[in-house]
Design a protein around this motif. Structure first.
Motif, PDB file in Angstrom:
ATOM      1  N   LEU A  46       0.865  -1.186   0.000  1.00 53.78           N
ATOM      2  CA  LEU A  46       0.000   0.000   0.000  1.00 53.78           C
ATOM      3  C   LEU A  46       0.897   1.229   0.000  1.00 53.78           C
ATOM      4  CD1 LEU A  46      -3.062   0.380   2.348  1.00 53.78           C
ATOM      5  CD2 LEU A  46      -1.448   2.236   2.193  1.00 53.78           C
TER       6      LEU A  46
ATOM      7  N   ILE B 187      -2.926   6.357   2.160  1.00 55.45           N
ATOM      8  CA  ILE B 187      -4.331   6.713   1.922  1.00 55.45           C
ATOM      9  C   ILE B 187      -4.776   7.796   2.897  1.00 55.45           C
ATOM     10  CG2 ILE B 187      -4.975   4.454   1.011  1.00 55.45           C
ATOM     11  CD1 ILE B 187      -6.490   4.270   3.839  1.00 55.45           C
ATOM     12  N   GLY B 188      -5.847   8.467   2.533  1.00 55.28           N
ATOM     13  CA  GLY B 188      -6.440   9.487   3.399  1.00 55.28           C
ATOM     14  C   GLY B 188      -6.308  10.868   2.791  1.00 55.28           C
ATOM     15  N   LEU B 189      -7.321  11.680   3.014  1.00 53.52           N
ATOM     16  CA  LEU B 189      -7.276  13.089   2.625  1.00 53.52           C
ATOM     17  C   LEU B 189      -7.946  13.868   3.753  1.00 53.52           C
ATOM     18  CD1 LEU B 189      -8.329  12.736  -1.140  1.00 53.52           C
ATOM     19  CD2 LEU B 189      -6.049  13.328  -0.278  1.00 53.52           C
ATOM     20  N   PRO B 190      -7.290  14.938   4.222  1.00 57.23           N
ATOM     21  CA  PRO B 190      -7.815  15.620   5.409  1.00 57.23           C
ATOM     22  C   PRO B 190      -9.238  16.144   5.248  1.00 57.23           C
ATOM     23  CG  PRO B 190      -5.590  16.350   4.909  1.00 57.23           C
ATOM     24  CD  PRO B 190      -6.010  15.470   3.772  1.00 57.23           C
TER      25      PRO B 190
ATOM     26  N   GLU C  21     -11.331  11.270  10.192  1.00 60.77           N
ATOM     27  CA  GLU C  21     -11.062  10.999   8.771  1.00 60.77           C
ATOM     28  C   GLU C  21     -11.481   9.574   8.408  1.00 60.77           C
ATOM     29  OE1 GLU C  21      -7.342  11.781   6.844  1.00 60.77           O
ATOM     30  OE2 GLU C  21      -6.882  13.404   8.226  1.00 60.77           O
TER      31      GLU C  21
ATOM     32  N   GLY D 198      10.045  10.276   4.543  1.00 63.66           N
ATOM     33  CA  GLY D 198      10.369   9.751   3.218  1.00 63.66           C
ATOM     34  C   GLY D 198      11.353   8.593   3.276  1.00 63.66           C
TER      35      GLY D 198
ATOM     36  N   GLN E  96       3.876  -0.872   3.760  1.00 64.46           N
ATOM     37  CA  GLN E  96       3.558   0.506   3.370  1.00 64.46           C
ATOM     38  C   GLN E  96       4.561   1.454   4.023  1.00 64.46           C
ATOM     39  OE1 GLN E  96       0.152   2.408   5.122  1.00 64.46           O
ATOM     40  NE2 GLN E  96      -0.044   0.903   6.758  1.00 64.46           N
TER      41      GLN E  96
ATOM     42  N   HIS F 273       4.687   7.148   6.102  1.00 64.31           N
ATOM     43  CA  HIS F 273       4.116   8.484   5.884  1.00 64.31           C
ATOM     44  C   HIS F 273       2.687   8.426   5.366  1.00 64.31           C
ATOM     45  CE1 HIS F 273       4.576   8.187   1.497  1.00 64.31           C
ATOM     46  NE2 HIS F 273       5.836   7.807   1.661  1.00 64.31           N
TER      47      HIS F 273
ATOM     48  N   ALA G 228       0.564  13.323   2.172  1.00 60.12           N
ATOM     49  CA  ALA G 228       1.197  14.631   1.932  1.00 60.12           C
ATOM     50  C   ALA G 228       0.470  15.438   0.850  1.00 60.12           C
ATOM     51  CB  ALA G 228       2.675  14.429   1.569  1.00 60.12           C
ATOM     52  N   PRO G 229      -0.799  15.788   1.056  1.00 58.20           N
ATOM     53  CA  PRO G 229      -1.593  16.415  -0.031  1.00 58.20           C
ATOM     54  C   PRO G 229      -0.957  17.691  -0.570  1.00 58.20           C
ATOM     55  CG  PRO G 229      -2.972  15.927   1.892  1.00 58.20           C
ATOM     56  CD  PRO G 229      -1.564  15.654   2.299  1.00 58.20           C
ATOM     57  N   GLN G 230      -0.177  18.401   0.262  1.00 50.56           N
ATOM     58  CA  GLN G 230       0.382  19.683  -0.193  1.00 50.56           C
ATOM     59  C   GLN G 230       1.416  19.524  -1.309  1.00 50.56           C
ATOM     60  OE1 GLN G 230       0.992  17.898   2.529  1.00 50.56           O
ATOM     61  NE2 GLN G 230       2.028  19.066   4.108  1.00 50.56           N
ATOM     62  N   ILE G 231       2.011  18.322  -1.427  1.00 51.42           N
ATOM     63  CA  ILE G 231       2.988  18.128  -2.512  1.00 51.42           C
ATOM     64  C   ILE G 231       2.505  17.099  -3.543  1.00 51.42           C
ATOM     65  CG2 ILE G 231       5.024  18.865  -1.209  1.00 51.42           C
ATOM     66  CD1 ILE G 231       5.685  15.845  -0.811  1.00 51.42           C
TER      67      ILE G 231
ATOM     68  N   ASN H 153       9.168  11.918  -1.906  1.00 51.16           N
ATOM     69  CA  ASN H 153      10.270  10.964  -1.791  1.00 51.16           C
ATOM     70  C   ASN H 153       9.690   9.540  -1.862  1.00 51.16           C
ATOM     71  OD1 ASN H 153      12.385   9.358  -1.043  1.00 51.16           O
ATOM     72  ND2 ASN H 153      12.976  10.585   0.727  1.00 51.16           N
TER      73      ASN H 153
ATOM     74  N   ASP I 158      12.942  16.885   0.306  1.00 56.10           N
ATOM     75  CA  ASP I 158      12.905  16.592   1.755  1.00 56.10           C
ATOM     76  C   ASP I 158      14.269  16.115   2.257  1.00 56.10           C
ATOM     77  OD1 ASP I 158      12.213  14.288   0.083  1.00 56.10           O
ATOM     78  OD2 ASP I 158      12.146  13.195   1.968  1.00 56.10           O
TER      79      ASP I 158
HETATM   80  N1  NAD Z   1      -1.067   4.850   6.575  1.00 51.02           N
HETATM   81  C1  NAD Z   1      -1.443   5.906   5.888  1.00 51.02           C
HETATM   82  O1  NAD Z   1      -1.808   5.783   4.737  1.00 51.02           O
HETATM   83  C2  NAD Z   1      -1.395   7.268   6.525  1.00 51.02           C
HETATM   84  C3  NAD Z   1      -0.498   7.529   7.570  1.00 51.02           C
HETATM   85  C4  NAD Z   1      -0.469   8.838   8.095  1.00 51.02           C
HETATM   86  C5  NAD Z   1      -1.311   9.807   7.610  1.00 51.02           C
HETATM   87  N2  NAD Z   1      -2.193   9.483   6.620  1.00 51.02           N
HETATM   88  C6  NAD Z   1      -3.074  10.503   6.021  1.00 51.02           C
HETATM   89  O2  NAD Z   1      -2.293  11.379   5.213  1.00 51.02           O
HETATM   90  C7  NAD Z   1      -2.892  12.690   5.197  1.00 51.02           C
HETATM   91  C8  NAD Z   1      -1.873  13.752   5.540  1.00 51.02           C
HETATM   92  O3  NAD Z   1      -1.445  13.532   6.890  1.00 51.02           O
HETATM   93  P1  NAD Z   1      -0.217  14.278   7.578  1.00 51.02           P
HETATM   94  O4  NAD Z   1       0.018  15.573   6.885  1.00 51.02           O
HETATM   95  O5  NAD Z   1      -0.450  14.262   9.028  1.00 51.02           O
HETATM   96  O6  NAD Z   1       1.022  13.294   7.377  1.00 51.02           O
HETATM   97  P2  NAD Z   1       1.982  13.084   6.108  1.00 51.02           P
HETATM   98  O7  NAD Z   1       2.856  11.932   6.440  1.00 51.02           O
HETATM   99  O8  NAD Z   1       1.201  12.977   4.855  1.00 51.02           O
HETATM  100  O9  NAD Z   1       2.867  14.422   6.025  1.00 51.02           O
HETATM  101  C9  NAD Z   1       3.660  14.891   7.123  1.00 51.02           C
HETATM  102  C10 NAD Z   1       4.804  15.747   6.570  1.00 51.02           C
HETATM  103  O10 NAD Z   1       5.770  14.922   5.920  1.00 51.02           O
HETATM  104  C11 NAD Z   1       5.895  15.270   4.545  1.00 51.02           C
HETATM  105  N3  NAD Z   1       5.989  14.009   3.803  1.00 51.02           N
HETATM  106  C12 NAD Z   1       5.300  12.874   4.044  1.00 51.02           C
HETATM  107  N4  NAD Z   1       5.647  11.933   3.182  1.00 51.02           N
HETATM  108  C13 NAD Z   1       6.572  12.464   2.363  1.00 51.02           C
HETATM  109  C14 NAD Z   1       7.307  11.972   1.250  1.00 51.02           C
HETATM  110  N5  NAD Z   1       7.178  10.708   0.817  1.00 51.02           N
HETATM  111  N6  NAD Z   1       8.164  12.815   0.631  1.00 51.02           N
HETATM  112  C15 NAD Z   1       8.325  14.074   1.047  1.00 51.02           C
HETATM  113  N7  NAD Z   1       7.669  14.603   2.103  1.00 51.02           N
HETATM  114  C16 NAD Z   1       6.790  13.803   2.747  1.00 51.02           C
HETATM  115  C17 NAD Z   1       4.626  16.042   4.203  1.00 51.02           C
HETATM  116  O11 NAD Z   1       4.825  16.926   3.115  1.00 51.02           O
HETATM  117  C18 NAD Z   1       4.354  16.744   5.519  1.00 51.02           C
HETATM  118  O12 NAD Z   1       5.177  17.881   5.637  1.00 51.02           O
HETATM  119  C19 NAD Z   1      -4.070  12.609   6.183  1.00 51.02           C
HETATM  120  O13 NAD Z   1      -5.244  12.443   5.458  1.00 51.02           O
HETATM  121  C20 NAD Z   1      -3.764  11.390   7.042  1.00 51.02           C
HETATM  122  O14 NAD Z   1      -4.903  10.770   7.578  1.00 51.02           O
HETATM  123  C21 NAD Z   1      -2.231   8.252   6.041  1.00 51.02           C
END
Ligand code: NAD
Length: 368
Positions: free
Chosen positions: A73, A76-79, A88, A265, A280, A283, A286-289, A296, A344
């Motif tokens: 995997l 998954i997930g979007l805020p 969520e 990452g 999986q 992380h 990371a919707p912002q990127i 990564n 990153d």
């Molecule tokens: N198991 C999963 O699928 C899982 C785990 C955690 C969060 N989520 C979901 O992801 C969404 C965003 O959550 P969040 O912002 O708290 O956590 P996130 O892990 O998506 O991001 C946290 C920070 O780390 C950075 N980041 C994460 N992965 C990266 C990568 N591969 N490369 C570069 N930068 C990376 C992001 O830009 C952000 O600054 C939410 O909807 C949450 O529920 C899903």
């Protein structure tokens, strides 16, 4: 030659691009390593699907995950995709999938690769420990339950059982036997991380931990409170080898661990049960990127390496074990060289460039 079928769940946000990157590496590996055969099914699941259809993982997709040799995997997930109670939809799918697959022990390696940015000024003799997170009980057992009384009170209950605690502790000791011990002096050690000074449930967790530890006289063990452990992880992480803990503590400390060794990452994970396993990155999405080719992919690629290691171990398949090592070595080499890393990690490369760089290292490995 054994052929393995992998169910892929690319998910949401950066998930699909990290999964594409991982496929680039796996396809290259299969092409260059005789005796390795992988086939894939890929399914939409997660928050975007929920937005469209009202379900996160359709029954036929879950069935395919149960039938596959392993599940990979991405994230998954979007805020902004939430249920009426404010939570969520991400945990609805993740907790449901973990329960359906019975994956009771999550392994989250915290390993500092040479060249990776380290949050510590002095990385001492190195960082290489593993967070083993109980994956089905603890505070997450309350998921879908809990209670809310109007606008004033809400509760969730911590659930610790002898069966669940024995299972994850046993897993941690067996893992310690396969490892090379802590960086400080090579000594193997399993540490119980809890809050046994405050909560009956976690005093019980510690009691069961030491009951199981008695069956592994060759592996030293100790116990540390979770608040102190978050300090020690930053001050002297090289003192630790395998840490085992309740579900929510593992969720939090594994992110802290990833922060020590270059960020999320570089944080892969394996969730292991008696029959099934799910791999999986640690992380999220990371919707912002997302969609910008900035993510990564190395955590997903390293998770695929853990998947091959698990398949190799389960099926006594030397080719699969070798494949796992080849991927990890290629990732380590890309990090060490440092000229093709995502932002990153301080680089300027895109997700797809990093995938290609890892795939190129595999080519080099198969040419030598
Ligand atoms: N198991 C999963 O699928 C899982 C785990 C955690 C969060 N989520 C979901 O992801 C969404 C965003 O959550 P969040 O912002 O708290 O956590 P996130 O892990 O998506 O991001 C946290 C920070 O780390 C950075 N980041 C994460 N992965 C990266 C990568 N591969 N490369 C570069 N930068 C990376 C992001 O830009 C952000 O600054 C939410 O909807 C949450 O529920 C899903």
């Amino acid at each position: 030659m054994t052929a393995y079928r992998i169910a892929l769940l690319p998910g949401d946000g950066i998930g699909p691009e990290c999964m594409r990157a991982t496929r680039t590496v796996l396809d290259q590996l299969v092409a260059g390593l005789p005796g390795l055969e992988l086939s894939f099914t890929s399914h939409q699941a997660g928050a975007e699907l929920y937005r469209q259809t009202g379900e996160t993982i359709p029954a036929d997709v879950l069935r395919d995950c149960l039938d596959a040799d392993a599940v990979l995997l991405s994230a998954i997930g979007l805020p902004d995709v939430r249920q009426p109670d404010g939570t969520e939809v991400q945990p609805m799918m993740m907790v449901g999938l973990r329960r359906a697959l019975g994956v009771h022990s999550a392994v989250r390696p915290v390993k500092l690769y040479p060249g990776a940015p380290c949050a510590l000024r002095d990385a001492g003799p190195g960082i290489d420990f593993v967070v083993v997170r109980e994956n089905l009980e603890g505070l997450f057992a309350s998921f879908g339950g809990g209670s809310r009384v109007g606008e004033e009170v809400a509760t969730d209950t911590m659930v610790i059982t002898r069966q669940g605690t024995s299972r994850v502790t046993d897993f941690a000791f067996r893992l310690a036997r396969r490892r090379n011990g802590r960086p400080l002096d090579g000594q193997r050690r399993v540490t119980c991380v809890d809050k046994a000074n405050v909560f009956r449930s976690l005093a019980f967790f510690r009691q069961v931990f030491f009951d199981v530890a008695g069956q592994y006289p060759d592996v030293p063990s100790d116990a540390v409170y979770v608040d102190a452990m978050s300090l020690y992880m930053v001050q002297r992480p090289w003192d630790f080898d395998v840490l085992v803990m309740e579900n929510q503590f593992g969720d939090i400390l594994s992110d802290l661990g990833a922060g020590l060794v270059g960020g999320l990452g570089l944080g892969p994970s394996a969730e292991i049960g008696d029959e099934h396993a799910l791999f999986q990155p640690s992380h999220g999405t990371a919707p912002q990127i997302a969609g910008k080719n900035l993510a990564n992919p190395l955590a997903t690629i390293l998770s695929a390496s853990m998947m091959l290691d698990w398949l190799g171990d389960k099926h006594r398949d030397a080719v699969c074990l070798e494949a796992a090592m080849i991927i990890e070595n290629a990732v380590a080499q890309v990090i060490r060289q440092g000229d093709c890393l995502t932002p990153d990690l301080g680089g300027k490369a895109g997700t797809s460039d990093v995938a290609q760089a890892v795939a190129d290292q595999l080519k080099l490995a198969s040419a030598t």
